[in-house]
Write a protein that holds these residues in place. Structure first.
Motif, PDB file in Angstrom:
ATOM      1  N   GLN A 153     -43.080   9.639  30.294  1.00 28.14           N
ATOM      2  CA  GLN A 153     -42.287  10.170  31.178  1.00 28.14           C
ATOM      3  C   GLN A 153     -42.431  11.290  32.185  1.00 28.14           C
ATOM      4  OE1 GLN A 153     -37.961  10.689  29.543  1.00 28.14           O
ATOM      5  NE2 GLN A 153     -38.844   9.929  27.596  1.00 28.14           N
ATOM      6  N   VAL A 154     -43.163  11.987  31.507  1.00 27.36           N
ATOM      7  CA  VAL A 154     -43.507  13.332  32.358  1.00 27.36           C
ATOM      8  C   VAL A 154     -44.542  12.892  33.473  1.00 27.36           C
ATOM      9  CG1 VAL A 154     -44.845  15.727  32.426  1.00 27.36           C
ATOM     10  CG2 VAL A 154     -43.242  15.092  30.324  1.00 27.36           C
ATOM     11  N   SER A 155     -45.540  11.923  32.875  1.00 22.57           N
ATOM     12  CA  SER A 155     -46.528  11.638  33.935  1.00 22.57           C
ATOM     13  C   SER A 155     -45.993  10.889  35.183  1.00 22.57           C
ATOM     14  CB  SER A 155     -47.527  10.771  33.295  1.00 22.57           C
ATOM     15  OG  SER A 155     -48.175  11.457  32.172  1.00 22.57           O
ATOM     16  N   CYS A 156     -44.761  10.197  34.901  1.00 21.42           N
ATOM     17  CA  CYS A 156     -44.195   9.523  36.164  1.00 21.42           C
ATOM     18  C   CYS A 156     -43.977  10.573  37.293  1.00 21.42           C
ATOM     19  CB  CYS A 156     -42.873   8.702  35.785  1.00 21.42           C
ATOM     20  SG  CYS A 156     -43.530   7.184  34.702  1.00 21.42           S
ATOM     21  N   PHE A 157     -43.425  11.846  37.060  1.00 22.84           N
ATOM     22  CA  PHE A 157     -43.363  12.764  38.027  1.00 22.84           C
ATOM     23  C   PHE A 157     -44.400  13.396  38.814  1.00 22.84           C
ATOM     24  CE2 PHE A 157     -39.645  12.036  35.397  1.00 22.84           C
ATOM     25  CZ  PHE A 157     -38.556  12.207  36.442  1.00 22.84           C
ATOM     26  N   PRO A 158     -44.137  13.803  39.935  1.00 19.27           N
ATOM     27  CA  PRO A 158     -45.336  14.521  40.670  1.00 19.27           C
ATOM     28  C   PRO A 158     -46.113  15.507  39.974  1.00 19.27           C
ATOM     29  CG  PRO A 158     -43.295  14.294  41.968  1.00 19.27           C
ATOM     30  CD  PRO A 158     -42.927  13.990  40.894  1.00 19.27           C
ATOM     31  N   ALA A 159     -47.460  15.605  40.256  1.00 17.57           N
ATOM     32  CA  ALA A 159     -47.955  16.878  39.435  1.00 17.57           C
ATOM     33  C   ALA A 159     -47.433  18.223  39.392  1.00 17.57           C
ATOM     34  CB  ALA A 159     -49.473  16.805  40.056  1.00 17.57           C
ATOM     35  N   SER A 160     -46.997  18.375  40.448  1.00 19.42           N
ATOM     36  CA  SER A 160     -46.334  19.814  40.638  1.00 19.42           C
ATOM     37  C   SER A 160     -45.231  20.050  39.502  1.00 19.42           C
ATOM     38  CB  SER A 160     -45.612  20.159  42.011  1.00 19.42           C
ATOM     39  OG  SER A 160     -44.930  19.237  42.393  1.00 19.42           O
ATOM     40  N   GLN A 161     -44.433  18.988  39.105  1.00 21.81           N
ATOM     41  CA  GLN A 161     -43.467  18.975  37.874  1.00 21.81           C
ATOM     42  C   GLN A 161     -43.794  18.684  36.924  1.00 21.81           C
ATOM     43  OE1 GLN A 161     -40.258  16.408  39.525  1.00 21.81           O
ATOM     44  NE2 GLN A 161     -40.224  17.527  41.657  1.00 21.81           N
ATOM     45  N   ARG A 162     -45.137  18.423  36.518  1.00 15.62           N
ATOM     46  CA  ARG A 162     -45.555  18.321  35.049  1.00 15.62           C
ATOM     47  C   ARG A 162     -45.999  19.576  34.432  1.00 15.62           C
ATOM     48  NH1 ARG A 162     -49.737  13.826  36.957  1.00 15.62           N
ATOM     49  NH2 ARG A 162     -48.577  12.495  38.176  1.00 15.62           N
ATOM     50  N   SER A 163     -45.098  19.937  33.241  1.00 19.05           N
ATOM     51  CA  SER A 163     -45.496  20.818  32.604  1.00 19.05           C
ATOM     52  C   SER A 163     -45.151  20.978  31.075  1.00 19.05           C
ATOM     53  CB  SER A 163     -44.837  22.363  33.072  1.00 19.05           C
ATOM     54  OG  SER A 163     -43.478  22.017  32.902  1.00 19.05           O
ATOM     55  N   GLN A 262     -48.378  19.159  20.919  1.00 20.03           N
ATOM     56  CA  GLN A 262     -49.468  19.494  20.830  1.00 20.03           C
ATOM     57  C   GLN A 262     -50.352  18.955  22.084  1.00 20.03           C
ATOM     58  OE1 GLN A 262     -51.626  21.621  18.402  1.00 20.03           O
ATOM     59  NE2 GLN A 262     -52.482  21.635  20.304  1.00 20.03           N
ATOM     60  N   THR A 263     -49.992  17.592  22.472  1.00 19.40           N
ATOM     61  CA  THR A 263     -50.467  16.767  23.400  1.00 19.40           C
ATOM     62  C   THR A 263     -50.317  17.668  24.685  1.00 19.40           C
ATOM     63  OG1 THR A 263     -50.365  14.842  22.022  1.00 19.40           O
ATOM     64  CG2 THR A 263     -50.631  14.478  24.657  1.00 19.40           C
ATOM     65  N   ALA A 264     -48.986  17.773  24.903  1.00 20.91           N
ATOM     66  CA  ALA A 264     -48.549  18.535  25.992  1.00 20.91           C
ATOM     67  C   ALA A 264     -49.306  19.876  26.350  1.00 20.91           C
ATOM     68  CB  ALA A 264     -46.954  18.763  25.980  1.00 20.91           C
ATOM     69  N   ILE A 265     -49.555  20.555  25.230  1.00 17.11           N
ATOM     70  CA  ILE A 265     -50.169  21.630  25.508  1.00 17.11           C
ATOM     71  C   ILE A 265     -51.618  21.415  26.014  1.00 17.11           C
ATOM     72  CG2 ILE A 265     -51.422  23.600  24.082  1.00 17.11           C
ATOM     73  CD1 ILE A 265     -48.951  24.003  22.366  1.00 17.11           C
ATOM     74  N   ASN A 266     -52.073  20.407  25.447  1.00 15.46           N
ATOM     75  CA  ASN A 266     -53.588  20.130  25.909  1.00 15.46           C
ATOM     76  C   ASN A 266     -53.747  19.824  27.238  1.00 15.46           C
ATOM     77  OD1 ASN A 266     -54.344  20.759  23.217  1.00 15.46           O
ATOM     78  ND2 ASN A 266     -54.406  18.543  22.409  1.00 15.46           N
ATOM     79  N   LEU A 267     -52.580  18.986  27.793  1.00 14.64           N
ATOM     80  CA  LEU A 267     -52.394  18.581  29.100  1.00 14.64           C
ATOM     81  C   LEU A 267     -52.141  19.648  30.093  1.00 14.64           C
ATOM     82  CD1 LEU A 267     -50.971  14.915  28.481  1.00 14.64           C
ATOM     83  CD2 LEU A 267     -53.276  15.299  29.324  1.00 14.64           C
ATOM     84  N   TRP A 268     -50.914  20.302  29.798  1.00 18.42           N
ATOM     85  CA  TRP A 268     -50.197  21.297  30.687  1.00 18.42           C
ATOM     86  C   TRP A 268     -50.104  22.469  30.273  1.00 18.42           C
ATOM     87  CZ3 TRP A 268     -47.390  16.393  29.524  1.00 18.42           C
ATOM     88  CH2 TRP A 268     -47.720  15.300  30.354  1.00 18.42           C
ATOM     89  N   GLY A 269     -50.722  23.035  29.211  1.00 22.04           N
ATOM     90  CA  GLY A 269     -50.387  24.277  28.810  1.00 22.04           C
ATOM     91  C   GLY A 269     -51.460  25.152  28.523  1.00 22.04           C
ATOM     92  N   ARG A 270     -52.335  25.275  29.553  1.00 19.94           N
ATOM     93  CA  ARG A 270     -53.795  26.115  29.361  1.00 19.94           C
ATOM     94  C   ARG A 270     -53.539  27.472  28.953  1.00 19.94           C
ATOM     95  NH1 ARG A 270     -55.025  29.033  34.254  1.00 19.94           N
ATOM     96  NH2 ARG A 270     -53.163  28.742  35.680  1.00 19.94           N
ATOM     97  N   ASN A 271     -52.592  28.210  29.033  1.00 19.28           N
ATOM     98  CA  ASN A 271     -52.717  29.656  28.820  1.00 19.28           C
ATOM     99  C   ASN A 271     -51.579  29.954  27.805  1.00 19.28           C
ATOM    100  OD1 ASN A 271     -54.829  30.567  30.481  1.00 19.28           O
ATOM    101  ND2 ASN A 271     -53.541  30.565  32.273  1.00 19.28           N
ATOM    102  N   VAL A 272     -51.069  28.814  27.130  1.00 24.01           N
ATOM    103  CA  VAL A 272     -50.001  29.218  26.082  1.00 24.01           C
ATOM    104  C   VAL A 272     -50.690  29.966  25.036  1.00 24.01           C
ATOM    105  CG1 VAL A 272     -48.546  28.166  24.385  1.00 24.01           C
ATOM    106  CG2 VAL A 272     -48.752  26.915  26.589  1.00 24.01           C
TER     107      VAL A 272
END
Length: 534
Positions: A153-163, A262-272
């Protein structure tokens, strides 16, 4: 956990509905549905509507039925707020017709518009809402592959909106639970509440998450609490705290929720797990409210003071890494003259600078030119968009989205410029809309140029080059245009005088000049596109 737009189209209530835009995004997933009958150009222009992520909207454009401009604005707001798509009712009843410009914009944004059968006042919102909600509820009964579903679902949106925050909000909506990502002391990094009318602060005490055994009293109601261990991208220990009313999660459901985070952190949470001030840039652009609040409080930054922003992109895409590597040091060299605070971070393919508490805002244009000169001195040509007087986080996000959409077109119109304003980007965006509206619209905009005669000793090509240089490149300076074209200043003046005599006696009026600028800009865009194809 959710259904796709393609699955919605197969529901009985959607019989004879047709996809008129965004046909490439029909696998986008939908987790909720709502009705929207307002517009942002009238009484709601200063308000911000926070749609649920992966929401599909039903509308008849009632509040915008008499204005294509308002309809276009609504589409842009839906898209920027991550709405999955629009089901449009009552075309030919309330909305006279669906303008081609609206379709073109939605197609460019890859935003699905599904139009219900035209001229049918007997259709009912309630039938579609009932079937969509029923299908979503059925999909919630079993957590088969939650992680892949949410990430998709997240990946269907533009890169600027994925987080990470976006993923957690979808996860919260899909599991009907409140989820808090916190460090081991209970300090929260992200909070996603369900339902939305509940205040996030209700799950905190003294700024820390409430964990008091398996059952916790939250705002007067008993909630089951589940804790799942998480690791940051750099291996720091974190915890996902899940609050659930009513239904009991089994161990597998808790595991899937934790693995999704955990997967979302690995993809979009570089500084969490860290708290650099630079993270505030991404939090603002991705619309992560709790993270904005936490970082602004931690570093004592009043985000309401952020009124100006620079967006820098490499002149050539293959120079992006070089640009982003140079910017941190050069910004420290060039920005003290602005006498105020700034926050910088790399965001996607851009360097973004946000200014807060700047005491000498008039010095920002000079500082921008100095920065571009320094970058050129290091062999890094860049484009800089100077966004002024934004006044609000939603306007900041809209400015960034406009830059992503229109900067490259603005560069086609003004090929000699490295420094752009929002006015120029809006002008470029309007040119795009005119072109996308079809050949008739573009031809009508260029009628003034097509009427240029080939007599009088001036060729059509020479006259066109002169107009491009004089109006678009030289800011109506004959001397500057002459230098660009390697001709005498008198030659430029003669040609402009001849154009005024033959085409329009007086181009001093604002409307006449705007019409000419639009014609020249569209001409340049089409010429650039032809060259790139050849």
């Amino acid at each position: 956990m959710s259904i796709t737009i393609a699955e919605i189209l197969r529901l009985p209530s959607m019989h004879d509905a047709k996809v008129v835009a965004g046909g490439q995004a029909l696998e986008r997933r939908v987790s909720t549905i709502s009705v929207s009958e307002y517009t942002w150009n009238t009484q709601f222009k200063d308000m911000y509507f926070d749609y649920a992520d992966s929401e599909i909207v039903i509308s008849a454009f009632y509040a915008a039925k008499d204005s294509v401009e308002k309809q276009l604005n609504n589409i842009e707001v839906y898209h920027s707020n991550r709405v999955a798509g629009l089901i449009l009712f009552y075309v030919g009843v309330i909305l006279p017709y669906l303008d081609e410009r609206v379709v073109s914009l939605a197609e460019r944004l890859n935003f699905p518009i599904i139009m219900m059968p035209e001229g049918r006042p007997d259709l009912r919102y309630s039938e579609v809402i009932y079937e969509v909600v029923e299908a979503i509820i059925k999909s919630h009964r079993h957590y088969k592959d939650l992680t892949n579903d949410i990430i998709e679902q997240v990946s269907c949106f533009p890169a600027s909106q994925r987080s990470l925050g976006f993923a957690m909000r979808i996860l919260s909506n899909n599991t009907f639970s409140t989820i808090v990502l916190a460090d081991m002391s209970g300090e929260p990094y992200h909070v996603s509440v369900w339902p939305r009318n509940v205040n996030a602060e209700g799950y905190l005490r003294d700024g820390k998450v409430i964990i008091e055994g398996e059952l916790n009293p939250i705002m007067g109601e008993s909630c089951r609490v589940y804790v799942y261990p998480i690791r940051s991208a750099k291996g720091l220990p974190l915890q996902a705290v899940i609050y659930k009313r009513g239904e009991v999660f089994d161990a597998d459901a808790v595991r899937q929720i934790g693995e999704t985070i955990q997967t979302a952190i690995n993809l979009w949470g570089r500084n969490v797990g860290e708290s650099p001030l630079s993270e505030l840039v991404g939090a603002i652009l991705r619309d992560e409210p709790y993270k904005i609040k936490r970082l602004s409080s931690l570093f004592r930054v009043d985000v309401s003071d952020i009124r100006d922003m620079w967006i820098l992109q490499a002149g050539q895409p293959d120079k992006t890494d070089q640009l982003l590597g140079l910017l941190p040091r050069l910004l420290q060299d060039e920005l003290p003259r602005a006498r105020g605070g700034f926050i910088y971070d790399a965001f996607e393919e851009s360097g973004v600078v946000m200014f807060h508490a700047v005491r000498a805002r008039d010095g920002l244009p000079e500082a921008a030119r100095a920065l571009l000169e320094s970058l050129r001195g290091h062999g890094a040509d860049a484009l800089l968009t100077d966004c002024r007087n934004l006044g609000g986080l939603e306007r900041i996000r809209r400015a960034y989205t406009l830059n992503e959409r229109a900067l490259r077109t603005a560069k086609k119109i003004f090929p000699l410029k490295p420094l752009f304003t929002l006015f120029e980007l809006r002008f470029a965006d309007e040119c795009i809309k005119r072109i996308e509206a079809g050949d008739d619209s573009a031809r009508q905009a260029m009628e003034m140029l097509e009427a240029i005669p080939g007599d009088g000793g001036i060729s059509y090509g020479d006259m066109l080059k002169t107009l491009f240089a004089y109006y678009l490149d030289a800011d109506r300076s004959a001397a500057a245009a002459a230098e660009l074209l390697f001709v005498h200043k008198n030659t430029i003046q003669y040609r402009i005088k001849k154009f005024h005599e033959l085409i329009a006696d007086d181009l001093g009026g604002m409307l006449e000049v705007n019409e000419l600028l639009m014609a020249l800009a569209i001409g340049r865009i089409l010429e650039s596109d032809r060259k790139s194809r050849s």
